[in-house]
Design an enzyme around this catalytic site. Structure first.
Site, PDB file in Angstrom:
ATOM      1  CB  CYS A 284      -0.927  -0.002   1.211  1.00  0.00           C
ATOM      2  SG  CYS A 284      -2.074  -1.374   1.198  1.00  0.00           S
TER       3      CYS A 284
HETATM    4  N1  LIG Z   1      -2.502  -6.445   1.766  1.00  0.00           N
HETATM    5  C1  LIG Z   1      -3.001  -5.432   2.424  1.00  0.00           C
HETATM    6  O1  LIG Z   1      -2.704  -5.259   3.598  1.00  0.00           O
HETATM    7  C2  LIG Z   1      -3.954  -4.456   1.791  1.00  0.00           C
HETATM    8  C3  LIG Z   1      -4.575  -3.506   2.612  1.00  0.00           C
HETATM    9  C4  LIG Z   1      -5.483  -2.620   2.050  1.00  0.00           C
HETATM   10  C5  LIG Z   1      -5.741  -2.658   0.696  1.00  0.00           C
HETATM   11  N2  LIG Z   1      -5.111  -3.578  -0.095  1.00  0.00           N
HETATM   12  C6  LIG Z   1      -5.446  -3.566  -1.513  1.00  0.00           C
HETATM   13  O2  LIG Z   1      -6.254  -4.705  -1.790  1.00  0.00           O
HETATM   14  C7  LIG Z   1      -5.948  -5.206  -3.102  1.00  0.00           C
HETATM   15  C8  LIG Z   1      -5.541  -6.672  -2.996  1.00  0.00           C
HETATM   16  O3  LIG Z   1      -4.380  -6.760  -2.197  1.00  0.00           O
HETATM   17  P1  LIG Z   1      -3.851  -8.117  -1.590  1.00  0.00           P
HETATM   18  O4  LIG Z   1      -2.802  -7.747  -0.615  1.00  0.00           O
HETATM   19  O5  LIG Z   1      -4.968  -8.972  -1.150  1.00  0.00           O
HETATM   20  O6  LIG Z   1      -3.178  -8.758  -2.891  1.00  0.00           O
HETATM   21  P2  LIG Z   1      -2.699 -10.276  -3.063  1.00  0.00           P
HETATM   22  O7  LIG Z   1      -1.657 -10.239  -4.112  1.00  0.00           O
HETATM   23  O8  LIG Z   1      -2.374 -10.861  -1.709  1.00  0.00           O
HETATM   24  O9  LIG Z   1      -3.991 -11.014  -3.598  1.00  0.00           O
HETATM   25  C9  LIG Z   1      -4.547 -10.756  -4.830  1.00  0.00           C
HETATM   26  C10 LIG Z   1      -5.044 -12.073  -5.413  1.00  0.00           C
HETATM   27  O10 LIG Z   1      -5.686 -11.788  -6.643  1.00  0.00           O
HETATM   28  C11 LIG Z   1      -5.395 -12.841  -7.531  1.00  0.00           C
HETATM   29  N3  LIG Z   1      -5.673 -12.371  -8.881  1.00  0.00           N
HETATM   30  C12 LIG Z   1      -4.960 -11.555  -9.672  1.00  0.00           C
HETATM   31  N4  LIG Z   1      -5.586 -11.340 -10.820  1.00  0.00           N
HETATM   32  C13 LIG Z   1      -6.733 -12.029 -10.777  1.00  0.00           C
HETATM   33  C14 LIG Z   1      -7.821 -12.206 -11.682  1.00  0.00           C
HETATM   34  N5  LIG Z   1      -7.850 -11.608 -12.859  1.00  0.00           N
HETATM   35  N6  LIG Z   1      -8.823 -13.016 -11.281  1.00  0.00           N
HETATM   36  C15 LIG Z   1      -8.809 -13.622 -10.104  1.00  0.00           C
HETATM   37  N7  LIG Z   1      -7.815 -13.489  -9.201  1.00  0.00           N
HETATM   38  C16 LIG Z   1      -6.794 -12.695  -9.544  1.00  0.00           C
HETATM   39  C17 LIG Z   1      -3.968 -13.194  -7.246  1.00  0.00           C
HETATM   40  O11 LIG Z   1      -3.651 -14.484  -7.690  1.00  0.00           O
HETATM   41  C18 LIG Z   1      -3.939 -13.073  -5.716  1.00  0.00           C
HETATM   42  O12 LIG Z   1      -4.243 -14.284  -5.095  1.00  0.00           O
HETATM   43  C19 LIG Z   1      -4.871  -4.299  -3.652  1.00  0.00           C
HETATM   44  O13 LIG Z   1      -5.460  -3.280  -4.404  1.00  0.00           O
HETATM   45  C20 LIG Z   1      -4.247  -3.700  -2.407  1.00  0.00           C
HETATM   46  O14 LIG Z   1      -3.672  -2.439  -2.669  1.00  0.00           O
HETATM   47  C21 LIG Z   1      -4.237  -4.482   0.421  1.00  0.00           C
END
Ligand SMILES: NC(=O)c1ccc[n+]([C@@H]2O[C@H](COP(=O)([O-])OP(=O)(O)OC[C@H]3O[C@@H](n4cnc5c(N)ncnc54)[C@H](O)[C@@H]3O)[C@@H](O)[C@H]2O)c1
Length: 450
Positions: A284
């Site tokens: 983030c």
């Molecule tokens: N990790 C955090 O602490 C956090 C906190 C707040 C916001 N976010 C936001 O949330 C969003 C997700 O973050 P995250 O940390 O969970 O990411 P992540 O990489 O842990 O998980 C994302 C998942 O999406 C899957 N993916 C990618 N493309 C895909 C598609 N076309 N169809 C289906 N699945 C698909 C990936 O394989 C992965 O498992 C991001 O925008 C991030 O900025 C994350």
């Protein structure tokens, strides 16, 4: 037909079926919250390993207990699949896919657009779609809405007909505020901001999240919700840059910035403590501000303040390497050829996530300058390949004998599991980027703060 009442009824009766696209750090815990309230979840991901893990009741995220997944799967409340043709079986679709930066540090929207394309293909009347991925203001209205309005199934019946937002389907943005492994807050206890395209969109999305989240905060539009998330993360990035700058200034003045922060923290109002460190990490804070910077250019506005903070934060690993060089120099050694053990490669303590971790940048710079680098991280036995780095390295065990083999130990991530006293006593030279020794009450006479 207006689907609002039907959807609201399903939500309140908990017969709504929730599809979650992207089962990572955000999507998996969110899905588990729904299942814990008796709501059925179908998880979608492209990563077969995650799908198989869930279906076999296994966790792939350290701080998410296997028991929670087992319980959800065994009670038939959770299933995971790579088969997106099952999307029409869901009443609500929540998108939690990554939003990284590309090699030019611009938003990489390919995960959102490919997900939007697939939802467009399978959208059925009466569904609500919400986007949770952090992104620039306008994404929901400019990317998702036009694609979903052109979903084919209505058009097949009558090519002139369009899906109508707020009537045939509903669309909202609700930013995720997950803070992995935060002992005080989890997915369910962090209030959720929700912005819908229409009044009904926001009402239905709030009703859905109200089933699992302590409080929903409706706002007037998706772009306000998108901007809210960016404000929160830009606020953190700028405040971290400020203390990082103060760290460098105060060091010259022989003032301990951590002591200053502890003192300032006693002010009961108008001050929030932020801490310096070896650089920004995680999915983030190093990334999200640049989503706004990029979008602002479209409006001919330069986000100077945000970019300046980015510059200061990006410099921090280089600053730490300077401190490492100085420390070695004071022991008549050069960085070139020095054996260095980096402690902690996760981007923050007590988690197993290395995304954007400053430790990886540190390893890269130290290696470039001739250092012979090893690492230890109790949660990361082998360095995974990331978008930017491909190190073939495995975690070294920390023993008294091992520690003594290194010219310098660089404490980059302050995991609670570390035996700081033992590390301190057995390191020849120690550079502490987190003030960890002092926080643990260890006299840090020979440790150098960076
Ligand atoms: N990790 C955090 O602490 C956090 C906190 C707040 C916001 N976010 C936001 O949330 C969003 C997700 O973050 P995250 O940390 O969970 O990411 P992540 O990489 O842990 O998980 C994302 C998942 O999406 C899957 N993916 C990618 N493309 C895909 C598609 N076309 N169809 C289906 N699945 C698909 C990936 O394989 C992965 O498992 C991001 O925008 C991030 O900025 C994350």
């Amino acid at each position: 037909m207006n689907f609002k009442n039907e959807l609201l009824k399903k939500i309140t009766e908990k017969t709504v079926r929730v599809g979650i696209i992207g089962l990572g750090y955000v999507g998996l815990p969110l899905g588990l919250e729904f299942t814990s309230k008796g709501i059925e979840v179908l998880g979608f991901d492209l990563d077969k390993f995650k799908i198989d893990s869930i279906n076999n009741g296994k966790s792939y995220i350290k701080h998410i207990a296997e028991e929670r997944i087992k319980k959800a799967v065994n009670s038939n409340k959770m299933k995971a699949t790579t088969d997106f043709s099952l999307l029409p079986s869901c009443d609500a679709i929540i998108i939690c896919v990554p939003t990284p930066l590309n090699e030019h540090r611009e938003p990489d929207m390919k995960y959102i657009t490919s997900t939007a394309d697939i939802i467009q293909k399978y959208l059925r009347p009466g569904q609500i779609v919400t986007l949770e991925s952090t992104t620039y203001p306008g994404t929901t209205e400019e990317i998702l809405l036009p694609l979903l309005e052109k979903a084919p199934s209505v058009q097949e019946n009558n090519p002139a007909e369009k899906y109508i937002i707020g009537k045939d389907f509903y669309l909202a943005f609700s930013p995720e505020r997950e803070d992995p492994n935060n002992p005080d807050f989890n997915t369910a206890t962090i209030p959720k901001v929700v912005g819908g395209i229409t009044e009904d969109c926001v009402q239905i999305a709030c009703a859905l999240y109200d089933q699992v989240i302590v409080k929903t905060v409706p706002v007037s539009s998706p772009r306000v919700a998108e901007a809210t998330k960016l404000l929160e993360n830009i606020y953190r990035s700028i405040n971290i840059a400020l203390v990082n700058e103060l760290k460098m200034v105060f060091e010259r003045m022989d003032i301990d910035v951590w002591e200053v922060i502890e003192a300032a923290k006693t002010k009961p109002f108008g001050y929030n403590a932020f801490y310096p460190g070896p650089g920004l990490g995680g999915h983030c804070i190093p990334i999200d501000p640049f989503y706004l910077t990029w979008k602002a250019r479209e409006y001919e506005v330069n986000t100077k303040f945000i970019e300046l903070a980015g510059e200061i934060n990006t410099y921090q690993p280089y600053y730490v390497v300077e401190k490492v060089s100085e420390a070695l120099n004071s022991h008549h050694k050069s960085l070139n050829g020095a054996r260095i053990l980096v402690l902690g490669v996760a981007y923050k303590k007590n988690i197993d996530d290395v995304r954007e971790s400053p430790s990886l940048k540190l390893i890269e710079i130290l290696r470039d300058r001739g250092g012979v680098i090893d690492y230890n991280d109790p949660f990361i036995p082998k360095l995974p390949r990331t978008r930017k780095y491909e190190f073939d390295m495995e975690s070294i065990e920390i023993t008294k004998e091992n520690l003594k083999m290194y010219d310098l130990v660089l404490l980059s991530t302050d995991h609670d599991d570390y035996d700081y006293q033992m590390i301190y006593e057995n390191s020849l030279l120690l550079v502490d980027t987190r003030n960890a020794l002092k926080f643990k009450g260890i006299s840090n006479g020979k440790a150098i703060k960076a």
